[in-house]
Design a protein around this motif. Sequence first.
Motif: not given
Length: 113
Positions: A40-69
Amino acid sequence: MEVRATQRHVRISPQKVRMIADAIKGKPAEDAINALKFMPQKSAGIVEKIMRSAVANADQNTSIDVDELIVSNLLVDQGPSLKRFKARARGRGARILKRTSHITVVLSEGLVH
């Protein structure tokens, strides 16, 4: 291989974000995002958005398996504080610090439990 995402000057106190950061450090990225979604915290939504951004950054690299992050590190540093004044008794003013945070999420490939 490690991937990172950073957001600077977020208008929330670092102390409030660190509570959330400690809860998801070391978890698989997908589990961490799901956990943040239901906090329920405000900070959880902020950190979630940054986490999604990091996963998207990893998705751009073909040598990284996103499921094992996994969330290898989550740094929350203090940014510049906004200085404000509030009226007090006898014509005085009290200083109010509106704190900001710099949040960095570091994901790395690792063995998921």
